[in-house]
Design a protein around this motif. Structure first.
Motif, PDB file in Angstrom:
ATOM      1  N   ILE A  32      53.947  53.168  37.716  1.00 40.76           N
ATOM      2  CA  ILE A  32      53.817  51.714  37.807  1.00 40.76           C
ATOM      3  C   ILE A  32      54.201  51.154  36.446  1.00 40.76           C
ATOM      4  CG2 ILE A  32      52.251  49.774  38.186  1.00 40.76           C
ATOM      5  CD1 ILE A  32      50.580  51.781  39.945  1.00 40.76           C
ATOM      6  N   ASP A  33      55.356  50.492  36.378  1.00 45.29           N
ATOM      7  CA  ASP A  33      55.859  49.956  35.120  1.00 45.29           C
ATOM      8  C   ASP A  33      55.266  48.591  34.791  1.00 45.29           C
ATOM      9  OD1 ASP A  33      57.459  52.225  34.876  1.00 45.29           O
ATOM     10  OD2 ASP A  33      59.192  51.245  35.813  1.00 45.29           O
ATOM     11  N   ASP A  34      54.946  47.824  35.817  1.00 40.00           N
ATOM     12  CA  ASP A  34      54.385  46.495  35.604  1.00 40.00           C
ATOM     13  C   ASP A  34      53.713  46.065  36.907  1.00 40.00           C
ATOM     14  OD1 ASP A  34      53.736  44.072  34.458  1.00 40.00           O
ATOM     15  OD2 ASP A  34      55.792  43.353  34.257  1.00 40.00           O
ATOM     16  N   SER A  35      52.659  45.310  36.823  1.00 39.84           N
ATOM     17  CA  SER A  35      52.020  44.800  38.036  1.00 39.84           C
ATOM     18  C   SER A  35      51.169  43.587  37.715  1.00 39.84           C
ATOM     19  CB  SER A  35      51.165  45.879  38.711  1.00 39.84           C
ATOM     20  OG  SER A  35      50.063  46.210  37.905  1.00 39.84           O
ATOM     21  N   ARG A  36      51.019  42.744  38.718  1.00 45.80           N
ATOM     22  CA  ARG A  36      50.148  41.578  38.641  1.00 45.80           C
ATOM     23  C   ARG A  36      49.451  41.463  39.991  1.00 45.80           C
ATOM     24  NH1 ARG A  36      52.898  41.833  34.672  1.00 45.80           N
ATOM     25  NH2 ARG A  36      53.648  40.241  33.269  1.00 45.80           N
ATOM     26  N   MET A  37      48.194  41.131  39.977  1.00 43.78           N
ATOM     27  CA  MET A  37      47.485  40.898  41.226  1.00 43.78           C
ATOM     28  C   MET A  37      46.532  39.733  41.034  1.00 43.78           C
ATOM     29  SD  MET A  37      43.955  42.861  41.451  1.00 43.78           S
ATOM     30  CE  MET A  37      43.588  41.612  42.566  1.00 43.78           C
ATOM     31  N   GLY A  38      46.187  39.139  42.144  1.00 38.13           N
ATOM     32  CA  GLY A  38      45.247  38.033  42.076  1.00 38.13           C
ATOM     33  C   GLY A  38      44.630  37.770  43.437  1.00 38.13           C
ATOM     34  N   GLY A  41      42.066  32.070  47.067  1.00 34.31           N
ATOM     35  CA  GLY A  41      41.215  31.774  48.225  1.00 34.31           C
ATOM     36  C   GLY A  41      40.652  33.093  48.719  1.00 34.31           C
ATOM     37  N   ASP A  42      40.839  33.395  50.007  1.00 31.79           N
ATOM     38  CA  ASP A  42      40.384  34.697  50.523  1.00 31.79           C
ATOM     39  C   ASP A  42      41.550  35.676  50.671  1.00 31.79           C
ATOM     40  OD1 ASP A  42      41.692  33.650  52.726  1.00 31.79           O
ATOM     41  OD2 ASP A  42      40.087  34.103  54.147  1.00 31.79           O
ATOM     42  N   GLN A  43      42.692  35.345  50.049  1.00 33.20           N
ATOM     43  CA  GLN A  43      43.886  36.177  50.154  1.00 33.20           C
ATOM     44  C   GLN A  43      44.120  36.969  48.866  1.00 33.20           C
ATOM     45  OE1 GLN A  43      46.007  36.350  53.092  1.00 33.20           O
ATOM     46  NE2 GLN A  43      44.054  35.488  53.766  1.00 33.20           N
ATOM     47  N   PHE A  44      44.499  38.223  49.054  1.00 34.51           N
ATOM     48  CA  PHE A  44      44.861  39.133  47.973  1.00 34.51           C
ATOM     49  C   PHE A  44      46.377  39.106  47.839  1.00 34.51           C
ATOM     50  CE2 PHE A  44      46.713  43.288  47.151  1.00 34.51           C
ATOM     51  CZ  PHE A  44      46.131  43.632  45.951  1.00 34.51           C
ATOM     52  N   SER A  45      46.880  39.185  46.620  1.00 36.46           N
ATOM     53  CA  SER A  45      48.320  39.249  46.393  1.00 36.46           C
ATOM     54  C   SER A  45      48.594  40.175  45.221  1.00 36.46           C
ATOM     55  CB  SER A  45      48.854  37.850  46.077  1.00 36.46           C
ATOM     56  OG  SER A  45      50.238  37.903  45.806  1.00 36.46           O
ATOM     57  N   ILE A  46      49.638  40.996  45.360  1.00 39.50           N
ATOM     58  CA  ILE A  46      50.035  41.885  44.276  1.00 39.50           C
ATOM     59  C   ILE A  46      51.556  41.974  44.240  1.00 39.50           C
ATOM     60  CG2 ILE A  46      49.981  44.016  45.659  1.00 39.50           C
ATOM     61  CD1 ILE A  46      48.812  45.406  43.095  1.00 39.50           C
ATOM     62  N   ILE A  47      52.081  42.103  43.046  1.00 38.94           N
ATOM     63  CA  ILE A  47      53.492  42.415  42.855  1.00 38.94           C
ATOM     64  C   ILE A  47      53.532  43.571  41.872  1.00 38.94           C
ATOM     65  CG2 ILE A  47      53.809  40.663  41.068  1.00 38.94           C
ATOM     66  CD1 ILE A  47      56.704  40.336  42.224  1.00 38.94           C
ATOM     67  N   MET A  48      54.354  44.558  42.174  1.00 40.72           N
ATOM     68  CA  MET A  48      54.358  45.781  41.382  1.00 40.72           C
ATOM     69  C   MET A  48      55.785  46.279  41.196  1.00 40.72           C
ATOM     70  SD  MET A  48      52.083  49.207  42.177  1.00 40.72           S
ATOM     71  CE  MET A  48      50.528  48.339  42.189  1.00 40.72           C
ATOM     72  N   LEU A  49      56.119  46.653  39.977  1.00 37.88           N
ATOM     73  CA  LEU A  49      57.391  47.292  39.651  1.00 37.88           C
ATOM     74  C   LEU A  49      57.116  48.768  39.480  1.00 37.88           C
ATOM     75  CD1 LEU A  49      60.414  47.174  38.833  1.00 37.88           C
ATOM     76  CD2 LEU A  49      59.624  46.802  36.479  1.00 37.88           C
ATOM     77  N   VAL A  50      57.809  49.593  40.266  1.00 38.17           N
ATOM     78  CA  VAL A  50      57.561  51.025  40.303  1.00 38.17           C
ATOM     79  C   VAL A  50      58.871  51.751  40.007  1.00 38.17           C
ATOM     80  CG1 VAL A  50      56.825  52.930  41.788  1.00 38.17           C
ATOM     81  CG2 VAL A  50      55.774  50.691  42.036  1.00 38.17           C
ATOM     82  N   SER A  51      58.781  52.861  39.249  1.00 40.94           N
ATOM     83  CA  SER A  51      59.973  53.665  38.980  1.00 40.94           C
ATOM     84  C   SER A  51      59.686  55.127  39.300  1.00 40.94           C
ATOM     85  CB  SER A  51      60.416  53.517  37.524  1.00 40.94           C
ATOM     86  OG  SER A  51      59.429  54.020  36.646  1.00 40.94           O
TER      87      SER A  51
END
Length: 170
Positions: A32-38, A41-51
């Motif tokens: 996992i090179d970079d990631s952000r999550m949050g 409301g009641d929703q989960f969200s993540i973005i992840m850069l993987v190599s």
């Protein structure tokens, strides 16, 4: 040769989502090179850069939607190339806070976009209870713009918007 992919997942928040996603990445020997999550409301969200190796990324690309479906997450997966946007000497952190009002974040991001500075990271939170906004942005400086040039111009913008702000060279 290393390959990269970026994926976004969103769905109802529940315990263990990040654990399951990172476990899958690990199972294929990817990093996992970079990631952000949050939580929004009641929703989960993540973005992840993987190599990883070509084979590992291929396998992850097939298995990730299956895992996401089992966890009731919507996903977007896209191959990408690492751009080497790690923290370096040519980046500036912008922090600002103040009374929340429509358009503040637009004005600040537009200020930097007009100067052709690349936005690398953005985190912003508006507190409905206190009616305050707090934001942190990271930009890549260009050869044409110096921090010394930006500071007085940014301070002027902050005065116009009635917010407190500062620029920090990383």
């Amino acid at each position: 040769m290393k390959q990269s992919l970026v994926f976004t997942a969103i769905g109802k928040d529940k315990t263990g989502i990040v654990s399951e996603l990172t476990k899958l990445v690990w199972q294929f020997g990817c990093n996992i090179d970079d990631s952000r999550m949050g939580i929004f409301g009641d929703q989960f969200s993540i973005i992840m850069l993987v190599s990883g190796t070509k084979s590992a990324i291929n396998q992850l690309e097939v298995r990730l939607p299956l895992l996401a479906h089992s966890m009731q997450l919507l996903t977007i997966i896209q191959r990408t190339h690492s751009l080497g946007m790690e923290l370096s000497d040519d980046q500036v952190t912008v922090e600002f806070s103040g009374k929340d009002a429509p358009g503040i974040l637009k004005e600040v991001t537009e200020f930097f976009a007009r100067r052709d500075l690349d936005l690398i990271s953005l985190r912003s939170k508006a507190d409905k209870r206190t009616e305050k906004i707090s934001s942190q942005l990271i930009f890549k400086l260009s050869d044409e713009i110096s921090l010394e040039t930006l500071k007085p111009e940014f301070n002027h913008l902050c005065e116009q918007l009635s917010i407190s702000g500062k620029l920090l060279h990383i």
